[in-house]
Structure formats: structure tokens, C-alpha cells
Scaffold this active site. Structure first.
Site, mmCIF file in Angstrom:
data_model
loop_
_atom_site.group_PDB
_atom_site.id
_atom_site.type_symbol
_atom_site.label_atom_id
_atom_site.label_comp_id
_atom_site.label_asym_id
_atom_site.label_seq_id
_atom_site.Cartn_x
_atom_site.Cartn_y
_atom_site.Cartn_z
ATOM 1 N N HIS A 179 0.797 -1.233 0.000
ATOM 2 C CA HIS A 179 0.000 0.000 0.000
ATOM 3 C C HIS A 179 0.839 1.298 0.000
ATOM 4 C CE1 HIS A 179 -3.476 -2.488 1.188
ATOM 5 N NE2 HIS A 179 -2.712 -3.016 2.121
HETATM 6 C C1 BDR Z 1 -3.147 0.598 5.315
HETATM 7 O O1 BDR Z 1 -3.334 0.062 6.617
HETATM 8 C C2 BDR Z 1 -2.124 -0.408 7.133
HETATM 9 O O2 BDR Z 1 -2.283 -1.707 7.596
HETATM 10 C C3 BDR Z 1 -1.088 -0.284 6.056
HETATM 11 O O3 BDR Z 1 0.143 0.138 6.604
HETATM 12 C C4 BDR Z 1 -1.660 0.744 5.119
HETATM 13 O O4 BDR Z 1 -1.275 2.050 5.482
HETATM 14 C C5 BDR Z 1 -3.838 -0.291 4.302
HETATM 15 O O5 BDR Z 1 -5.204 -0.364 4.568
#
Ligand code: BDR
Ligand code: CA
Length: 310
Positions: A240
Site C-alpha cells: 500500500h
Molecule cells: C493501510 O493500513 C495499514 O495496515 C497499512 O500500513 C496501510 O497504510 C492499508 O489499509
């Protein structure tokens, strides 16, 4: 080359860690400081993890600040089920020795926004620090060039509830403040990040660098692959947060629409949903560039080239 001044606001998290490494490896960017927020794991761990990553990159000179330890109006929800008990599970990492700055992250954001021409904020976690800064010092809104954030979803809907993405869900009131701030916003939602998958050849490319950093990135991606591949039955996990940094370096890797995005703050069923008017069916004013697509191969090429340079 004029470097673009940025503040990374983060809750590491393995994908946050890779995002920080990408920023530190990129000469186009000047990382003015990194602010930690409670999110994937509580604040004492996110600020510590941030310093671990800076030291791994050989950058103990980076200023790291601790920020808010809880959402504006809610109890903290964390994601150890994804990121492990430390938030950075995977490789064994030594405790950091570089200092944590004395100032509060929110004050650093305010002071830096006032002192810098056009700082870009890069939130990779819940938006608590950013919203608190905007509430405490509304004058900074006009000083901020852009907020490029990872959060939300539209067609891809949710990952923590059926309709909400984690970062927005943890602090929906903070997200609401940010989306209403009038600051130019670019969003990397799940619609983008779920196309940036850490497939085996991509993980191998990190491992094959033969450097401690390449090995750490491979071990981190191995760790969260186990959870996401089972959940989504996909050939890898979404990476992400590095999408935010990649956008600053190569915006042409991404495609989206400038639309209105509102955050649901009251419904029990859809709390934290990012309601993006993708088809322009309301007369609500567009307030965010909501990305929908990524050149995933180009993204991983950039990531591996830059991480190999560290
Ligand atoms: C987001 O949530 C976290 O678990 C990850 O780091 C990312 O920023 C994805 O939904
Ligand atoms: Ca994150």
C-alpha cells in the site's frame, strides 16, 4: 534539481517501512522529518519502528517525532493480525539508538508548514496527527502544497470492515477534517494498492539485491504475504504505502479522477467509508484526486531500482 520538501506521517507497518526507504532513496525528495502516529500498532512501537527503518537506511540524521497516541474521538484499533506484534515482524531488527525528537509531531508539522514554502504531507496511517495540526493551526492549510495519502477505497470497498479501509476507519473524524480542509489531496486507495502485489518474482528481486536492506524488505513482504494471500487468494500482498512516495517521483504511473470524497462518520454499518463521487452524480465540489489505476510493473521497477541504491 530542486528537491520537493515532504513530511512523512506514518504507523510502521512493513509497507510504511518500504515507503520510508523509497523516500530516503529518492534524490527528488527532501524528507524534512518523519512523524509517527498510532495505527497498525500503538505509538511507542510506531515511533520506535520509524527509527529502526531510518537506521537501517543509514539515516540516523532524520528527525523522528512521536505524535498522537489515539484517534480524535475513538479508541485505537490496531492491526497486529496483519503486521505482527511489533508492527514490523519478519526480520530480526536491532533496537534503534538514534534519538526521538522532544517536540510533539503535531507541533513539528505546524512549525514546518509555516516555515517551508509548499511542504507536501505524506500520511501513511490514520490521519490523527494531520487533523490535529489543522485544528490547532488552521493557517497552515494555505501553506501546504499537497497531501498525498494512502487510505480509503471505492470499487475495492473495505479491508477492515466490508466498506472501510483501515487508515480511514481508525480515525474517521480526522479523515473528515482532512478531506474538508481545502488542501489539494491525492488519494491512493485500495483500488490502486490492490494492484501493486508483492508476487514471488518481485519479492525475489528484493532478496537478490544481496544487501541487508534488500533482505529486510524481502523478509517484511514474506511476512505480510502470508496474511494477505490467504485473505484475498491473490498471488501476493498489496504494497500500500509506497504508492504515495512513488506518486511524488513518477506521477505518470497512476491514473485517477478529480472527484468529491466524503467520509462517513456516523453510520455504524459503513463507518469510515470514503464515498467518492466517481461518476459525478452529485453537485458536490471535487476535493481530491482519487486514483484508480497503477502501472504495477513500472512501480516495482522504480521501487527495486531505488531500494538497491541504498
Ligand atoms: C493501510 O493500513 C495499514 O495496515 C497499512 O500500513 C496501510 O497504510 C492499508 O489499509
Ligand atoms: Ca500504514
Amino acid at each position: 534539481m530542486t528537491k520537493r520538501p515532504i513530511i512523512i506521517d506514518t504507523d510502521p507497518g512493513q509497507d510504511d517501512a518500504v515507503a520510508i526507504l523509497l523516500a530516503l532513496a529518492s534524490p527528488e525528495l527532501e524528507v524534512l522529518g518523519i512523524t509517527a502516529v498510532a495505527g497498525n500498532v500503538p505509538l511507542p512501537l510506531t515511533q520506535k519502528n520509524t527509527r529502526i527503518v531510518c537506521e537501517l537506511a543509514g539515516r540516523s540524521d532524520i528527525k523522528v517525532f512521536a505524535g498522537c497516541d489515539a484517534p480524535l474521538h475513538r479508541k485505537l484499533i490496531t492491526a497486529e493480525h496483519v503486521h505482527g506484534q511489533t508492527g514490523l515482524d519478519g526480520p530480526e531488527m536491532p533496537d534503534p539508538t538514534m534519538p526521538l525528537q522532544d517536540d510533539h509531531a503535531v507541533d513539528f508539522i505546524i512549525d514546518t508548514a509555516r516555515a517551508t514554502d509548499g511542504v507536501t504531507l505524506c500520511p501513511l496511517g490514520p490521519l490523527t496527527n494531520i487533523a490535529t495540526a489543522l485544528q490547532k493551526a488552521p493557517d497552515i492549510a494555505s501553506r501546504i502544497r499537497e497531501i498525498v495519502l494512502m487510505g480509503g477505497a471505492y470499487f475495492e470497498v473495505g479491508n477492515i470492515t466490508p466498506t472501510a479501509e483501515f487508515n480511514i476507519y481508525v480515525d474517521p473524524e480526522a479523515a473528515d477534517i482532512v478531506f474538508k480542509s481545502g488542501i489539494p489531496i491525492t488519494v491512493m486507495p485500495l483500488d490502486v494498492t490492490h494492484k501493486a502485489l508483492t508476487t514471488q518474482p518481485r519479492v525475489d528481486a528484493f532478496r537478490n539485491m544481496g544487501t541487508p536492506i534488500g533482505e529486510a524488505v524481502a523478509a517484511w513482504t514474506d511476512f505480510f504475504n502470508r496474511f494477505d494471500m490467504e485473505k484475498y487468494a491473490s498471488p501476493g500482498a498489496p504494497l500500500h504505502d509506497p504508492c504515495v512516495i512513488a506518486y511524488l517521483i513518477k506521477p505518470e504511473l497512476f491514473n485517477g479522477r478529480h472527484v468529491n470524497v466524503c467520509v462517513e462518520t456516523s453510520s455504524e454499518l459503513t463507518l469510515g467509508m470514503t464515498v467518492a463521487d466517481w461518476w459525478g452524480v452529485t453537485d458536490r465540489t471535487p476535493n481530491a484526486m482519487f486514483m484508480g489505476d497503477i502501472d504495477a510493473d513500472g512501480f516495482f521497477d522504480l521501487l527495486t531500482t531505488r531500494i538497491a541504491s541504498l
